[in-house]
Design an enzyme around this catalytic site. Structure first.
Site, PDB file in Angstrom:
ATOM      1  N   HIS A 206       0.831  -1.201   0.000  1.00  0.00           N
ATOM      2  CA  HIS A 206       0.000   0.000   0.000  1.00  0.00           C
ATOM      3  C   HIS A 206       0.869   1.256   0.000  1.00  0.00           C
ATOM      4  CE1 HIS A 206      -3.594  -2.312   0.486  1.00  0.00           C
ATOM      5  NE2 HIS A 206      -4.345  -1.277   0.801  1.00  0.00           N
ATOM      6  N   HIS A 285       0.911  -2.245   9.508  1.00  0.00           N
ATOM      7  CA  HIS A 285       2.366  -2.440   9.317  1.00  0.00           C
ATOM      8  C   HIS A 285       3.263  -1.854  10.424  1.00  0.00           C
ATOM      9  CE1 HIS A 285       2.541  -4.381   5.436  1.00  0.00           C
ATOM     10  NE2 HIS A 285       1.564  -3.598   5.031  1.00  0.00           N
TER      11      HIS A 285
HETATM   12  C1  LIG Z   1       8.556  -6.102 -17.720  1.00  0.00           C
HETATM   13  C2  LIG Z   1       7.183  -6.201 -17.992  1.00  0.00           C
HETATM   14  C3  LIG Z   1       6.180  -5.138 -17.840  1.00  0.00           C
HETATM   15  C4  LIG Z   1       5.797  -4.388 -19.072  1.00  0.00           C
HETATM   16  C5  LIG Z   1       4.856  -3.242 -18.741  1.00  0.00           C
HETATM   17  C6  LIG Z   1       4.770  -2.206 -19.779  1.00  0.00           C
HETATM   18  C7  LIG Z   1       3.886  -1.081 -19.337  1.00  0.00           C
HETATM   19  C8  LIG Z   1       2.873  -0.777 -20.335  1.00  0.00           C
HETATM   20  C9  LIG Z   1       1.493  -0.630 -19.776  1.00  0.00           C
HETATM   21  C10 LIG Z   1       0.841  -1.925 -19.317  1.00  0.00           C
HETATM   22  C11 LIG Z   1      -0.616  -1.783 -19.121  1.00  0.00           C
HETATM   23  C12 LIG Z   1      -0.990  -1.619 -17.686  1.00  0.00           C
HETATM   24  C13 LIG Z   1      -2.465  -1.523 -17.558  1.00  0.00           C
HETATM   25  C14 LIG Z   1      -2.851  -0.747 -16.394  1.00  0.00           C
HETATM   26  C15 LIG Z   1      -4.315  -0.778 -16.211  1.00  0.00           C
HETATM   27  C16 LIG Z   1      -4.606  -1.192 -14.814  1.00  0.00           C
HETATM   28  O1  LIG Z   1      -4.130  -0.589 -13.925  1.00  0.00           O
HETATM   29  S1  LIG Z   1      -5.634  -2.495 -14.550  1.00  0.00           S
HETATM   30  C17 LIG Z   1      -5.176  -3.188 -13.027  1.00  0.00           C
HETATM   31  C18 LIG Z   1      -5.898  -2.639 -11.854  1.00  0.00           C
HETATM   32  N1  LIG Z   1      -5.333  -3.259 -10.707  1.00  0.00           N
HETATM   33  C19 LIG Z   1      -4.825  -2.544  -9.751  1.00  0.00           C
HETATM   34  O2  LIG Z   1      -4.806  -1.366  -9.802  1.00  0.00           O
HETATM   35  C20 LIG Z   1      -4.279  -3.329  -8.578  1.00  0.00           C
HETATM   36  C21 LIG Z   1      -3.691  -2.399  -7.547  1.00  0.00           C
HETATM   37  N2  LIG Z   1      -3.415  -3.112  -6.332  1.00  0.00           N
HETATM   38  C22 LIG Z   1      -2.213  -3.477  -5.954  1.00  0.00           C
HETATM   39  O3  LIG Z   1      -1.224  -3.233  -6.607  1.00  0.00           O
HETATM   40  C23 LIG Z   1      -2.142  -4.227  -4.631  1.00  0.00           C
HETATM   41  O4  LIG Z   1      -3.426  -4.579  -4.236  1.00  0.00           O
HETATM   42  C24 LIG Z   1      -1.508  -3.367  -3.520  1.00  0.00           C
HETATM   43  C25 LIG Z   1      -2.153  -2.006  -3.409  1.00  0.00           C
HETATM   44  C26 LIG Z   1      -0.026  -3.218  -3.839  1.00  0.00           C
HETATM   45  C27 LIG Z   1      -1.662  -4.033  -2.173  1.00  0.00           C
HETATM   46  O5  LIG Z   1      -1.284  -5.315  -2.184  1.00  0.00           O
HETATM   47  P1  LIG Z   1      -2.086  -6.367  -1.254  1.00  0.00           P
HETATM   48  O6  LIG Z   1      -1.269  -7.610  -1.362  1.00  0.00           O
HETATM   49  O7  LIG Z   1      -3.437  -6.497  -1.854  1.00  0.00           O
HETATM   50  O8  LIG Z   1      -2.104  -5.832   0.118  1.00  0.00           O
HETATM   51  N1  LIG Z   2      -5.256   2.165   4.257  1.00  0.00           N
HETATM   52  C1  LIG Z   2      -5.680   0.898   4.353  1.00  0.00           C
HETATM   53  N2  LIG Z   2      -6.996   0.627   4.489  1.00  0.00           N
HETATM   54  C2  LIG Z   2      -7.411  -0.639   4.618  1.00  0.00           C
HETATM   55  N3  LIG Z   2      -6.622  -1.732   4.606  1.00  0.00           N
HETATM   56  C3  LIG Z   2      -5.303  -1.519   4.459  1.00  0.00           C
HETATM   57  C4  LIG Z   2      -4.764  -0.203   4.330  1.00  0.00           C
HETATM   58  N4  LIG Z   2      -3.418  -0.311   4.227  1.00  0.00           N
HETATM   59  C5  LIG Z   2      -3.129  -1.619   4.270  1.00  0.00           C
HETATM   60  N5  LIG Z   2      -4.259  -2.353   4.418  1.00  0.00           N
HETATM   61  C6  LIG Z   2      -4.372  -3.817   4.492  1.00  0.00           C
HETATM   62  O1  LIG Z   2      -3.258  -4.343   5.200  1.00  0.00           O
HETATM   63  C7  LIG Z   2      -2.753  -5.509   4.544  1.00  0.00           C
HETATM   64  C8  LIG Z   2      -1.322  -5.265   4.155  1.00  0.00           C
HETATM   65  O2  LIG Z   2      -1.274  -4.274   3.144  1.00  0.00           O
HETATM   66  P1  LIG Z   2       0.010  -3.925   2.311  1.00  0.00           P
HETATM   67  O3  LIG Z   2       1.029  -4.989   2.502  1.00  0.00           O
HETATM   68  O4  LIG Z   2      -0.429  -3.791   0.886  1.00  0.00           O
HETATM   69  O5  LIG Z   2       0.464  -2.598   2.834  1.00  0.00           O
HETATM   70  C9  LIG Z   2      -3.656  -5.763   3.346  1.00  0.00           C
HETATM   71  O6  LIG Z   2      -4.609  -6.701   3.758  1.00  0.00           O
HETATM   72  P2  LIG Z   2      -5.197  -7.810   2.796  1.00  0.00           P
HETATM   73  O7  LIG Z   2      -4.075  -8.295   1.936  1.00  0.00           O
HETATM   74  O8  LIG Z   2      -5.760  -8.836   3.731  1.00  0.00           O
HETATM   75  O9  LIG Z   2      -6.258  -7.086   2.011  1.00  0.00           O
HETATM   76  C10 LIG Z   2      -4.306  -4.426   3.112  1.00  0.00           C
HETATM   77  O10 LIG Z   2      -5.582  -4.493   2.520  1.00  0.00           O
END
Ligand SMILES: CCCCCCCCCCCCCCCC(=O)SCCNC(=O)CCNC(=O)[C@H](O)C(C)(C)COP(=O)(O)O
Ligand SMILES: Nc1ncnc2c1ncn2[C@@H]1O[C@H](COP(=O)(O)O)[C@@H](OP(=O)(O)O)[C@H]1O
EC number: 3.6.1.-
Length: 323
Positions: A206, A285
């Protein structure tokens, strides 16, 4: 009595002001992120509400009902904003490309050059996001860091459900397989198997994504709407307006409205990202996990937006927003 600004402002301050004006925020602007994490972490350490939340998580078995709405993982902003955060970031960035003067009202060649370079910058930060949080030739970088630092997936339900092996050789093999599964899992696969990601250094995805997305959008928005991207001085603009027909000025009005709303949308996404960063800093965290997420994101922003200011060859490839 009144002195002109050029005589009162020191050269350094003058340079900083003109950098802001030309859409290039100085590096110290990035301090907003460590300060946000510091304030959030301090609040979580001293606030009685955050304290009692942590105590009940540590002492009570089973799921804990969070005291604050933003401490819930299923809060609406987490589910519909952060968890699909890159889609919002992409949408906001595309809206800049279609509405801001830098990309729509400059001479054709300049417009094409600016757009290609902006798309390249988007590709760089998107690659960094993919490699860090989604896929790095297998598990993502943050998942690899977790397993490399001794973390594993505990209490996996599919392992608990499997029948116990009859011979000792089979038991040995099963044990080996169990250990391997525990270490090769990604956070997503672990969660899908109803396991708990435990033991290692769990870099905050996050913090990483929210810092990267908000800094990317802020710098791009400042560049695209900077003074340098306004091709006509006010007087010249007025003159052109007078020459134009009514139809043209109506189109210009609509263009202006899109321009303003696109900027509001982009700053809205950036501000909500900052708010969710603060919430992560307060409710989730450890200090170190937040710090590592921050350092990875800041490194990507530095390479994409600050290094080109001093490294000409890199600037030639990736450009600087609004220039
Ligand atoms: C080397 C290879 C890569 C080549 C890339 C080239 C780039 C060109 C563009 C590619 C197209 C990208 C399309 C983008 C459109 C989208 O964003 S669709 C996907 C939507 N999904 C998200 O936004 C997911 C976001 N979430 C996260 O990343 C994670 O949930 C988190 C916030 C990091 C948290 O992790 P948790 O494990 O869930 O806590
Ligand atoms: N601002 C926020 N609000 C709600 N949940 C959060 C948060 N930040 C982190 N978390 C939750 O905490 C966990 C660890 O997040 P991260 O590693 O991406 O920072 C994730 O749980 P889950 O994976 O169970 O959804 C995420 O959803």
């Amino acid at each position: 009595m009144a002195t002109s600004s050029s005589t009162t402002i020191s050269p350094r301050r003058h340079e900083s002001v003109s950098r802001w004006r030309s859409g290039q925020p100085p590096a110290f602007a990035l301090l907003v992120y460590p300060i946000t994490l510091l304030v959030g972490s301090l609040y979580s350490a001293i606030s009685p509400t955050a304290q009692s939340q942590q105590q009940s998580t540590a002492t009570r078995p089973g799921p804990v009902v969070p005291i604050n709405y933003f401490a819930r993982k299923d809060n609406i902003f987490n589910i519909y904003f952060v968890k699909v955060g890159w889609a919002w970031t992409t949408l906001a960035f595309v809206s800049l490309l279609f509405t801001q003067q830098a990309y729509t009202h400059s001479p054709v060649e300049l417009r094409a050059k600016r757009s290609i370079k902006a798309l390249l910058r988007y590709a760089v930060v998107t690659c960094a996001w993919i490699l860090t949080t989604q896929w790095f030739f297998g598990p993502a970088i943050i998942d690899r860091m977790f397993t490399l630092s001794g973390g594993r997936c505990e209490n996996i339900s599919i392992l608990a459900d499997s029948p116990s092996p009859s011979s000792s050789a089979a038991a040995g093999t099963a044990h080996k397989v169990t250990e391997e599964i525990k270490t090769i899992f990604t956070a997503v696969a672990c969660k899908a198997a109803a396991g708990h990601w435990k033991g290692g250094h769990d870099v905050s995805g996050h913090v990483f994504m929210l810092v990267l997305a908000s800094a990317f959008l802020a710098v791009e928005a400042l560049g695209a709407s900077s003074e340098e991207c306004k091709p006509l001085a006010d007087g010249a603009k007025e003159k052109q307006h007078n020459i134009n027909t009514m139809d043209h000025s109506a189109v210009a009005d609509i263009d202006d409205r899109f321009k303003v709303w696109s900027l509001r949308f982009v700053w809205g996404v950036a501000l909500l990202s900052w708010w969710m960063l603060l919430m992560t800093a307060i409710w989730f965290h450890t200090w170190l996990e937040k710090l590592s997420g921050l350092l990875i994101a800041i490194s990507v922003i530095y390479i994409t937006y600050y290094l080109p200011r001093t490294l000409t060859s890199w600037r030639y490839v990736i450009g600087i927003p609004g220039i």
